[in-house]
Design an enzyme around this catalytic site. Structure first.
Site, short mmCIF file in Angstrom:
data_model
loop_
_atom_site.label_atom_id
_atom_site.label_comp_id
_atom_site.label_asym_id
_atom_site.label_seq_id
_atom_site.Cartn_x
_atom_site.Cartn_y
_atom_site.Cartn_z
N THR A 60 8.37 43.73 44.42
CA THR A 60 8.83 42.56 43.66
C THR A 60 7.93 41.39 44.02
O THR A 60 7.63 41.17 45.20
CB THR A 60 10.29 42.18 43.94
OG1 THR A 60 10.56 40.87 43.41
CG2 THR A 60 10.60 42.16 45.42
N ILE A 61 7.52 40.63 43.03
CA ILE A 61 6.71 39.46 43.34
C ILE A 61 7.54 38.40 44.05
O ILE A 61 6.99 37.52 44.70
CB ILE A 61 6.06 38.86 42.07
CG1 ILE A 61 7.11 38.28 41.12
CG2 ILE A 61 5.18 39.88 41.36
CD1 ILE A 61 6.52 37.45 39.99
N ASP A 62 8.87 38.49 43.96
CA ASP A 62 9.73 37.48 44.58
C ASP A 62 9.86 37.65 46.09
O ASP A 62 10.34 36.74 46.77
CB ASP A 62 11.13 37.52 43.95
CG ASP A 62 11.12 37.07 42.51
OD1 ASP A 62 10.30 36.20 42.16
OD2 ASP A 62 11.93 37.59 41.72
N ARG B 204 -1.00 11.27 36.64
CA ARG B 204 0.31 11.74 36.18
C ARG B 204 0.90 12.74 37.17
O ARG B 204 0.21 13.35 37.98
CB ARG B 204 0.21 12.38 34.80
CG ARG B 204 -0.70 13.60 34.71
CD ARG B 204 -0.48 14.38 33.40
NE ARG B 204 -0.79 13.61 32.22
CZ ARG B 204 -1.72 13.94 31.31
NH1 ARG B 204 -2.47 15.02 31.51
NH2 ARG B 204 -1.89 13.20 30.25
N GLU C 75 15.20 45.08 43.46
CA GLU C 75 16.63 45.11 43.77
C GLU C 75 17.42 46.01 42.83
O GLU C 75 18.24 46.82 43.27
CB GLU C 75 17.19 43.68 43.72
CG GLU C 75 18.68 43.58 43.88
CD GLU C 75 19.22 42.21 43.50
OE1 GLU C 75 20.42 41.99 43.71
OE2 GLU C 75 18.45 41.37 42.99
N VAL D 74 2.16 35.06 33.95
CA VAL D 74 0.81 35.06 34.51
C VAL D 74 0.86 35.51 35.97
O VAL D 74 -0.06 36.18 36.46
CB VAL D 74 0.18 33.65 34.41
CG1 VAL D 74 -1.12 33.58 35.20
CG2 VAL D 74 -0.09 33.30 32.95
N MET E 32 8.03 31.58 39.52
CA MET E 32 9.17 32.49 39.52
C MET E 32 9.91 32.42 40.85
O MET E 32 9.35 32.01 41.87
CB MET E 32 8.72 33.90 39.20
CG MET E 32 8.34 34.10 37.74
SD MET E 32 7.91 35.81 37.35
CE MET E 32 7.81 35.69 35.55
#
Length: 342
Positions: free
Chosen positions: A125-127, A162, A103, A273, A169
């Site tokens: 973009t990884i997003d 648990r 962006e 990562v 992200m």
């Protein structure tokens, strides 16, 4: 023709594949020369360059990161930044520039194109939140990394009875959380597009334990509670594009769940990562095709455009179309996932 290339913003797997594809086709098919600008927009600002030819791109296809380096430099936040870029492009004999980024990087490219710079954009973009394209490269790799982590966490969650909260992200868009959460069999997925009700989250946790299974919760870093509150910040300091560093929603959520339910809860933050390591086959394929089409657009003089994936086709769209709005998760996609929670 001499073509400059740069990679800006956060790194991601597949950047090198774009560079390789553009250079190899540009040299062998069109006879063009290339010059690499280091560290995003800092390179043309400070005239920091590197050799970029066929030899320079040998063997880089499977490598993560970028051989050109990256930064979040914003030339529009620097006095005379645009003129410095224009002067340095001219000094290096650059007829055109290929800008590879998300962006912010492509936002700069859009404004430079409006000011007469011959620029073509490639979306990364990884997003996966850039409009105009079905997918950005880097996203598939990030989803696979997150999914593998979730797979591994299921066994330790069951062993210790648990709650495990996996923070991934996603500042304003929950694509990574949605895809990896579905693929990894998470019990709850929380995304920025849909503020969450902590009481419902805790009720779901209790329901999961009632069936003698431990819950896995996947949460985007930008997710917020419906009852109010801002995004969790690592730091209030802003980068050159006005972004603050997000992080901490996982710990915040785990603490609240433990307090309300009495069940032991732990947070796992995947962080960078997700950006690192070798790109998946899909990201190599997509990034290579973007590079091949980008140099063709340059050769044809079709400036001010961005490469985009539509179905299985690579098409050109105006640069502005890729950055004018964020592509967020549609309500119906999240609703599909909800039927699996339980």
């Amino acid at each position: 023709m001499k073509v400059g290339m740069l990679t800006g913003g956060g790194d991601c797997p597949g950047l090198n594949a774009v560079i390789r594809g553009a250079v190899r086709k540009g040299v062998s098919t069109y006879g063009h020369e290339f010059i690499g600008f280091r560290d995003g927009w800092r390179g043309p600002l400070e005239n920091d360059t590197m050799r970029l030819d066929v030899d320079a791109v040998r063997g880089i296809l499977p490598r993560g990161g970028t051989i050109l380096g990256s930064s979040r430099t914003n030339p529009f936040a620097i006095d005379d930044g645009v003129e410095q870029i224009k002067d340095n492009l001219a000094a290096n004999g650059c007829d055109a520039l290929i800008a590879i980024g998300g962006e912010d990087t492509l936002g700069v490219a859009t404004r430079l194109a409006d000011l007469g710079v011959n620029v073509v954009g490639v979306p990364k973009t990884i997003d996966n939140d850039l409009s105009g394209t079905d997918f950005t490269f880097g996203f598939d790799t990030a989803v696979n990394v997150a999914t593998e982590a979730i797979d591994r966490l299921h066994t330790t969650a069951e062993s210790h009875h648990r709650v495990l909260v996996v923070e991934v992200m996603g500042r304003h868009a929950g694509w990574i959380a949605l895809h990896s959460g579905l693929a990894g069999g998470a019990n709850i997925i929380l995304i920025p597009e849909r503020p969450f009700d902590i009481e419902k989250v805790c009720a779901q946790v209790e329901s999961r334990f009632a069936t003698h299974y431990a819950p896995i919760i996947v949460v985007s870093e930008g997710a917020v509670p419906a009852e109010g509150g801002d995004m969790s910040l690592v730091s209030g300091d802003k980068d050159a594009f006005g972004h603050v560093r997000l992080g901490g929603i996982g710990d915040r959520l785990a603490s609240e769940i433990e307090h309300r339910t009495g069940k032991e809860a732990r947070a796992v933050v995947l962080g960078h990562v997700q950006r690192g390591g070798v790109p998946t086959a899909f990201d190599r394929w997509l990034a290579t095709r973007f590079g091949l089409h980008a140099i063709t657009a340059v050769h044809e003089g079709d400036y001010g455009t961005m490469m985009a994936l539509r179905g299985t086709d690579i098409v050109r769209v105006p640069l502005s179309e890729g950055t004018e709005t964020l592509k967020t998760v549609r309500p119906e996609l999240y609703s599909e996932a909800e039927v699996l929670f339980g």
